[in-house]
Motif scaffolding. Structure first.
Motif, PDB file in Angstrom:
ATOM      1  N   ALA A   3      -4.637   2.382 -11.735  1.00 40.83           N
ATOM      2  CA  ALA A   3      -5.759   3.258 -11.400  1.00 40.83           C
ATOM      3  C   ALA A   3      -5.536   4.009 -10.101  1.00 40.83           C
ATOM      4  N   ASN A   4      -4.489   3.677  -9.354  1.00 37.23           N
ATOM      5  CA  ASN A   4      -4.144   4.425  -8.147  1.00 37.23           C
ATOM      6  C   ASN A   4      -3.508   5.772  -8.465  1.00 37.23           C
ATOM      7  N   THR A   5      -3.175   6.009  -9.714  1.00 41.03           N
ATOM      8  CA  THR A   5      -2.563   7.274 -10.104  1.00 41.03           C
ATOM      9  C   THR A   5      -3.488   8.433  -9.751  1.00 41.03           C
ATOM     10  N   GLY A   6      -3.026   9.337  -8.911  1.00 40.99           N
ATOM     11  CA  GLY A   6      -3.827  10.483  -8.491  1.00 40.99           C
ATOM     12  C   GLY A   6      -4.943  10.153  -7.527  1.00 40.99           C
ATOM     13  N   ASN A   7      -4.997   8.930  -7.022  1.00 38.73           N
ATOM     14  CA  ASN A   7      -6.085   8.514  -6.142  1.00 38.73           C
ATOM     15  C   ASN A   7      -5.721   8.816  -4.685  1.00 38.73           C
ATOM     16  N   GLY A  57      -5.065  15.588  -2.209  1.00 39.95           N
ATOM     17  CA  GLY A  57      -3.919  16.485  -2.246  1.00 39.95           C
ATOM     18  C   GLY A  57      -3.580  16.874  -3.669  1.00 39.95           C
ATOM     19  N   THR A  58      -2.466  17.588  -3.826  1.00 38.83           N
ATOM     20  CA  THR A  58      -2.065  18.070  -5.143  1.00 38.83           C
ATOM     21  C   THR A  58      -0.833  17.362  -5.696  1.00 38.83           C
ATOM     22  N   LEU A  59      -0.047  16.702  -4.827  1.00 37.55           N
ATOM     23  CA  LEU A  59       1.138  15.984  -5.288  1.00 37.55           C
ATOM     24  C   LEU A  59       1.468  14.894  -4.274  1.00 37.55           C
ATOM     25  N   ARG A  60       1.814  13.709  -4.783  1.00 38.90           N
ATOM     26  CA  ARG A  60       2.203  12.600  -3.911  1.00 38.90           C
ATOM     27  C   ARG A  60       3.558  12.052  -4.383  1.00 38.90           C
ATOM     28  N   LEU A  61       4.481  11.953  -3.453  1.00 44.13           N
ATOM     29  CA  LEU A  61       5.784  11.357  -3.710  1.00 44.13           C
ATOM     30  C   LEU A  61       5.905  10.080  -2.886  1.00 44.13           C
ATOM     31  N   SER A  62       6.406   9.018  -3.498  1.00 42.14           N
ATOM     32  CA  SER A  62       6.550   7.740  -2.806  1.00 42.14           C
ATOM     33  C   SER A  62       7.918   7.152  -3.107  1.00 42.14           C
ATOM     34  N   GLY A  63       8.481   6.463  -2.121  1.00 42.36           N
ATOM     35  CA  GLY A  63       9.758   5.784  -2.311  1.00 42.36           C
ATOM     36  C   GLY A  63       9.794   4.502  -1.508  1.00 42.36           C
ATOM     37  N   ASN A  64      10.406   3.462  -2.070  1.00 39.75           N
ATOM     38  CA  ASN A  64      10.475   2.170  -1.400  1.00 39.75           C
ATOM     39  C   ASN A  64      11.838   1.528  -1.619  1.00 39.75           C
ATOM     40  N   ILE A  65      12.308   0.813  -0.608  1.00 37.53           N
ATOM     41  CA  ILE A  65      13.541   0.036  -0.706  1.00 37.53           C
ATOM     42  C   ILE A  65      13.267  -1.344  -0.128  1.00 37.53           C
ATOM     43  N   ARG A  66      13.586  -2.372  -0.894  1.00 35.91           N
ATOM     44  CA  ARG A  66      13.528  -3.743  -0.393  1.00 35.91           C
ATOM     45  C   ARG A  66      14.915  -4.346  -0.551  1.00 35.91           C
ATOM     46  N   PHE A  83       0.819  -1.211   0.000  1.00 29.78           N
ATOM     47  CA  PHE A  83       0.000   0.000   0.000  1.00 29.78           C
ATOM     48  C   PHE A  83       0.854   1.263   0.000  1.00 29.78           C
ATOM     49  N   SER A  84       2.167   1.117   0.280  1.00 31.73           N
ATOM     50  CA  SER A  84       3.076   2.261   0.235  1.00 31.73           C
ATOM     51  C   SER A  84       3.720   2.416  -1.138  1.00 31.73           C
ATOM     52  N   SER A  85       3.321   1.582  -2.081  1.00 32.02           N
ATOM     53  CA  SER A  85       3.815   1.677  -3.455  1.00 32.02           C
ATOM     54  C   SER A  85       2.611   1.688  -4.398  1.00 32.02           C
ATOM     55  N   PRO A  86       1.836   2.775  -4.399  1.00 30.25           N
ATOM     56  CA  PRO A  86       0.525   2.785  -5.076  1.00 30.25           C
ATOM     57  C   PRO A  86       0.589   2.547  -6.576  1.00 30.25           C
ATOM     58  N   LEU A  87       1.646   3.020  -7.252  1.00 29.43           N
ATOM     59  CA  LEU A  87       1.685   2.896  -8.707  1.00 29.43           C
ATOM     60  C   LEU A  87       2.128   1.514  -9.168  1.00 29.43           C
TER      61      LEU A  87
END
Length: 203
Positions: free
Chosen positions: A23-27, A30-39, A14-18
């Motif tokens: 369809a999670n794009t822009g869902n 707010g006006t801007l969402r930034l996400s980052g993940n490291i495995r 859920f922390s990696s929406p795209l």
């Protein structure tokens, strides 16, 4: 013989929406969402698996689209490596989604999303060890294998939809379905007959 594998994934999906659903794009609110993940899986064993993502998505033309609808775009960068860099895959993905509200407050909505991906796979034989190199002192001999380092680029498409219900301002329920690798691209470096099979995600 045939082999089956999976796309890079995250336990905290859920922390990696795209990567979860186009369809999670822009869902989001707010006006801007930034996400980052490291495995970094099994790091003590010479970093065999490492995956990194960074993404940004935002709604567009909010003043020209009805308050109950939303059109959004996003960009996703994903890098995945195996064998401490022996095999690497890099992906650049552009996302587009449109969310249609069915009532004045958009408490019921349906979102459709699409992704176009450019991928590249690279195999670095300078980091590889082969059976004929093995001695009692480790991999110390020269190999007679003639496999050259190689890379392969490809193009792919993903699609998805999400039906959402908002019961209050802070409670949102959704059901999503996504389909990946619609073009079934040929991704193998050493065997051009291998294609990436479609994958489906219900969440």
């Amino acid at each position: 013989g045939r082999a089956a594998a999976q796309d890079p994934s995250f336990s905290q999906f859920f922390s990696s929406p795209l990567t979860l659903n186009p369809a999670n794009t822009g869902n989001f609110n707010g006006t801007l969402r930034l996400s980052g993940n490291i495995r970094n899986q099994w790091a003590a064993f010479n970093n065999p698996y490492a995956t990194y993502t960074v993404s940004a998505d935002a709604p567009l033309m909010q003043n020209k689209i009805g308050a109950k609808d939303r059109m959004s775009v996003g960009l996703l960068l994903l890098s995945d490596q195996n064998g401490n860099g022996l095999f690497k895959q890099n992906f650049l993905t552009a996302s587009f989604a449109y969310k249609k509200g069915f009532d004045a407050e958009a408490d019921h909505s349906l979102s459709f999303g699409f992704q176009a991906t450019h991928g590249n796979s690279r195999f670095n034989t300078s980091m590889a060890n082969f059976e004929d190199q093995l001695t009692a002192n480790g991999f110390s001999l020269a190999t007679t294998e003639s496999i050259a380092s190689a890379s392969k680029s490809f193009f792919d498409l993903n699609a998805g939809m999400i039906y959402g219900i908002s019961t209050t301002d802070d409670k949102y329920f959704y059901l999503g379905l996504a389909a990946y690798h619609l073009l079934q691209p040929k991704t193998s470096i050493l065997n051009s007959d291998y294609t990436l099979q479609p994958r489906f995600n219900l969440h």
